[in-house]
Design a protein around this motif. Structure first.
Motif, PDB file in Angstrom:
ATOM      1  N   SER A 147     -21.181 -18.332   2.360  1.00  0.00           N
ATOM      2  CA  SER A 147     -21.490 -18.494   3.778  1.00  0.00           C
ATOM      3  C   SER A 147     -22.944 -18.946   3.939  1.00  0.00           C
ATOM      4  N   LEU A 148     -23.270 -19.428   5.124  1.00  0.00           N
ATOM      5  CA  LEU A 148     -24.617 -19.939   5.374  1.00  0.00           C
ATOM      6  C   LEU A 148     -25.679 -18.884   5.093  1.00  0.00           C
ATOM      7  N   TRP A 149     -25.405 -17.634   5.482  1.00  0.00           N
ATOM      8  CA  TRP A 149     -26.418 -16.576   5.267  1.00  0.00           C
ATOM      9  C   TRP A 149     -26.620 -16.243   3.793  1.00  0.00           C
ATOM     10  N   ASP A 150     -25.660 -16.627   2.937  1.00  0.00           N
ATOM     11  CA  ASP A 150     -25.837 -16.453   1.498  1.00  0.00           C
ATOM     12  C   ASP A 150     -26.805 -17.485   0.910  1.00  0.00           C
ATOM     13  N   MET A 151     -26.964 -18.615   1.600  1.00  0.00           N
ATOM     14  CA  MET A 151     -27.627 -19.771   0.990  1.00  0.00           C
ATOM     15  C   MET A 151     -28.915 -20.228   1.651  1.00  0.00           C
ATOM     16  N   ALA A 152     -29.096 -19.944   2.943  1.00  0.00           N
ATOM     17  CA  ALA A 152     -30.218 -20.541   3.675  1.00  0.00           C
ATOM     18  C   ALA A 152     -31.562 -20.205   3.036  1.00  0.00           C
ATOM     19  N   ALA A 153     -31.776 -18.936   2.703  1.00  0.00           N
ATOM     20  CA  ALA A 153     -33.061 -18.541   2.115  1.00  0.00           C
ATOM     21  C   ALA A 153     -33.203 -19.065   0.688  1.00  0.00           C
ATOM     22  N   THR A 154     -32.121 -18.977  -0.101  1.00  0.00           N
ATOM     23  CA  THR A 154     -32.215 -19.406  -1.498  1.00  0.00           C
ATOM     24  C   THR A 154     -32.419 -20.916  -1.600  1.00  0.00           C
ATOM     25  N   ALA A 155     -31.841 -21.662  -0.654  1.00  0.00           N
ATOM     26  CA  ALA A 155     -31.938 -23.125  -0.716  1.00  0.00           C
ATOM     27  C   ALA A 155     -33.382 -23.598  -0.613  1.00  0.00           C
ATOM     28  N   VAL A 156     -34.135 -23.070   0.341  1.00  0.00           N
ATOM     29  CA  VAL A 156     -35.510 -23.538   0.522  1.00  0.00           C
ATOM     30  C   VAL A 156     -36.394 -23.070  -0.628  1.00  0.00           C
ATOM     31  N   ILE A 157     -36.099 -21.906  -1.209  1.00  0.00           N
ATOM     32  CA  ILE A 157     -36.889 -21.433  -2.347  1.00  0.00           C
ATOM     33  C   ILE A 157     -36.662 -22.321  -3.566  1.00  0.00           C
ATOM     34  N   VAL A 158     -35.405 -22.668  -3.846  1.00  0.00           N
ATOM     35  CA  VAL A 158     -35.105 -23.538  -4.990  1.00  0.00           C
ATOM     36  C   VAL A 158     -35.747 -24.912  -4.813  1.00  0.00           C
ATOM     37  N   THR A 159     -35.617 -25.496  -3.640  1.00  0.00           N
ATOM     38  CA  THR A 159     -36.148 -26.856  -3.449  1.00  0.00           C
ATOM     39  C   THR A 159     -37.675 -26.871  -3.456  1.00  0.00           C
ATOM     40  N   VAL A 185     -28.765  -4.777  -8.266  1.00  0.00           N
ATOM     41  CA  VAL A 185     -28.869  -6.217  -7.989  1.00  0.00           C
ATOM     42  C   VAL A 185     -28.329  -6.505  -6.588  1.00  0.00           C
ATOM     43  N   TRP A 186     -29.179  -6.363  -5.599  1.00  0.00           N
ATOM     44  CA  TRP A 186     -28.870  -6.693  -4.211  1.00  0.00           C
ATOM     45  C   TRP A 186     -30.191  -7.035  -3.518  1.00  0.00           C
ATOM     46  N   ALA A 187     -30.099  -7.752  -2.413  1.00  0.00           N
ATOM     47  CA  ALA A 187     -31.312  -8.217  -1.746  1.00  0.00           C
ATOM     48  C   ALA A 187     -31.056  -8.477  -0.274  1.00  0.00           C
ATOM     49  N   THR A 188     -32.114  -8.426   0.494  1.00  0.00           N
ATOM     50  CA  THR A 188     -32.079  -8.905   1.873  1.00  0.00           C
ATOM     51  C   THR A 188     -32.540 -10.357   1.885  1.00  0.00           C
ATOM     52  N   LEU A 189     -31.764 -11.208   2.542  1.00  0.00           N
ATOM     53  CA  LEU A 189     -32.056 -12.640   2.622  1.00  0.00           C
ATOM     54  C   LEU A 189     -32.414 -12.985   4.059  1.00  0.00           C
ATOM     55  N   THR A 192     -24.325 -18.843 -21.095  1.00  0.00           N
ATOM     56  CA  THR A 192     -23.792 -18.516 -19.778  1.00  0.00           C
ATOM     57  C   THR A 192     -23.975 -17.029 -19.512  1.00  0.00           C
ATOM     58  N   ARG A 193     -24.244 -16.705 -18.252  1.00  0.00           N
ATOM     59  CA  ARG A 193     -24.330 -15.315 -17.826  1.00  0.00           C
ATOM     60  C   ARG A 193     -23.871 -15.216 -16.370  1.00  0.00           C
ATOM     61  N   ALA A 194     -23.083 -14.166 -16.060  1.00  0.00           N
ATOM     62  CA  ALA A 194     -22.593 -13.961 -14.695  1.00  0.00           C
ATOM     63  C   ALA A 194     -23.489 -12.954 -13.972  1.00  0.00           C
ATOM     64  N   TYR A 195     -24.677 -13.394 -13.597  1.00  0.00           N
ATOM     65  CA  TYR A 195     -25.610 -12.496 -12.900  1.00  0.00           C
ATOM     66  C   TYR A 195     -25.132 -12.214 -11.472  1.00  0.00           C
ATOM     67  N   GLY A 196     -24.704 -13.242 -10.758  1.00  0.00           N
ATOM     68  CA  GLY A 196     -24.120 -13.071  -9.445  1.00  0.00           C
ATOM     69  C   GLY A 196     -25.100 -13.015  -8.297  1.00  0.00           C
ATOM     70  N   ASP A 197     -24.539 -13.330  -7.103  1.00  0.00           N
ATOM     71  CA  ASP A 197     -25.230 -13.234  -5.821  1.00  0.00           C
ATOM     72  C   ASP A 197     -26.520 -14.076  -5.805  1.00  0.00           C
ATOM     73  N   PHE A 198     -27.591 -13.543  -5.214  1.00  0.00           N
ATOM     74  CA  PHE A 198     -28.833 -14.293  -5.019  1.00  0.00           C
ATOM     75  C   PHE A 198     -29.576 -14.583  -6.317  1.00  0.00           C
ATOM     76  N   TRP A 199     -29.389 -13.730  -7.329  1.00  0.00           N
ATOM     77  CA  TRP A 199     -30.277 -13.719  -8.492  1.00  0.00           C
ATOM     78  C   TRP A 199     -30.271 -15.023  -9.288  1.00  0.00           C
ATOM     79  N   PRO A 200     -29.134 -15.659  -9.545  1.00  0.00           N
ATOM     80  CA  PRO A 200     -29.179 -16.922 -10.297  1.00  0.00           C
ATOM     81  C   PRO A 200     -30.067 -17.978  -9.648  1.00  0.00           C
TER      82      PRO A 200
END
Length: 266
Positions: free
Chosen positions: A215-227, A98-102, A189-197
């Motif tokens: 940090s910003l690099w943890d969220m920038a890509a996931t934010a636009v995908i969720v929205t 469970v790891w990814a490039t963002l 509840t589940r503690a999947y962690g990182d990008f996956w949730p």
């Protein structure tokens, strides 16, 4: 409205390059791992992937700025690429898949830089997710073989699935009581962690998720995908986007209630 599809296609090329570098060293017995000043690990694969992405950006998008986790900010201007070469390094170095490039592109606008393109590529899981502003969010093997992402329609907290990373940050911030109240209220509840949730919120498999320190690099890509999948992505303070140093994501229907729990005794 700007068309970000060329940038999205290029982000996929960047992700392909990173995937090749990270998978080649995953579970390598001679993988070199160091400890950064903030006591988090960084592997040679983190550095190599970011260097490769930066090199391609400098050749193909020389006017764009770059912000990466390992090498900081380079350049200025209204467009900035934000890179996390391996989100989930602790998993990566232990052989957990469970790891990814963002990879995100942020563009200057009202309220500062906002993410307009995002790619999350998890090659060890065989998964990739992406979005471009105004074009929706998708998952699949490639741009031509993809299915659209849509958040769930769960509207009651008692029916909701809640994903998180760990308890430690919530306790440090004094938010643990509200967090625990939330875990008692939800269905699962589940503690999947990182990008996956966040990707599972976008898919509709999970309804809410949150993390207390990012940090910003943890969220920038996931934010636009969720929205783009129809969900809500804010800080715990309710500020839209990836700018608050923490995150809450949901299908939108449960967002105010989610924030209420996590702020109730703060």
């Amino acid at each position: 409205m700007a068309d970000y599809l060329d940038d999205l296609r290029f982000a996929h090329v960047l992700a392909d390059t990173a995937d090749a570098a990270t998978t080649a060293r995953f579970k390598a017995l001679d993988l070199k791992v160091e400890t950064k000043p903030d006591m988090t690990p960084v592997s040679e694969a983190d550095k190599a992937a970011e260097e490769l992405i930066r090199g391609q950006l400098q050749r193909a998008r020389p006017r764009d700025a770059i912000l990466g986790e390992e090498y900081g900010v380079e350049g200025t201007g209204p467009r900035r690429w934000v890179i996390d070469p391996i989100d989930g390094t602790k998993n990566y170095v232990r052989g957990v898949p469970v790891w990814a490039t963002l990879i995100a592109l942020m563009e200057a606008g009202e309220g500062g830089y906002q993410p307009v393109v995002g790619v999350v590529s998890a090659p060890a899981l065989g998964r990739r997710w992406w979005a471009a502003k105004g074009h929706g969010a998708f998952t699949g093997r490639s741009l031509s073989s993809a299915s659209r992402l849509r958040v769930s329609k769960v509207s009651r907290m008692q029916d909701a699935s809640f994903a998180y990373s760990s308890l430690t940050g919530w306790e440090e911030q004094g938010r643990l009581d509200g967090f625990l109240d939330l875990t008692r209220e939800v269905w699962r509840t589940r503690a999947y962690g990182d990008f996956w949730p966040y990707m599972m919120v976008a898919e509709g498999a999970v309804d809410i998720c949150a993390e207390p320190e990012l940090s910003l690099w943890d969220m920038a890509a996931t934010a636009v995908i969720v929205t783009e999948a129809g969900g809500s992505f804010t800080g715990l303070d309710g500020r839209p986007g990836p700018h608050s140093g923490n995150a809450a994501a949901s299908n939108g229907l449960l967002h105010d209630e989610l924030l209420g729990y996590l702020n109730q005794r703060y």
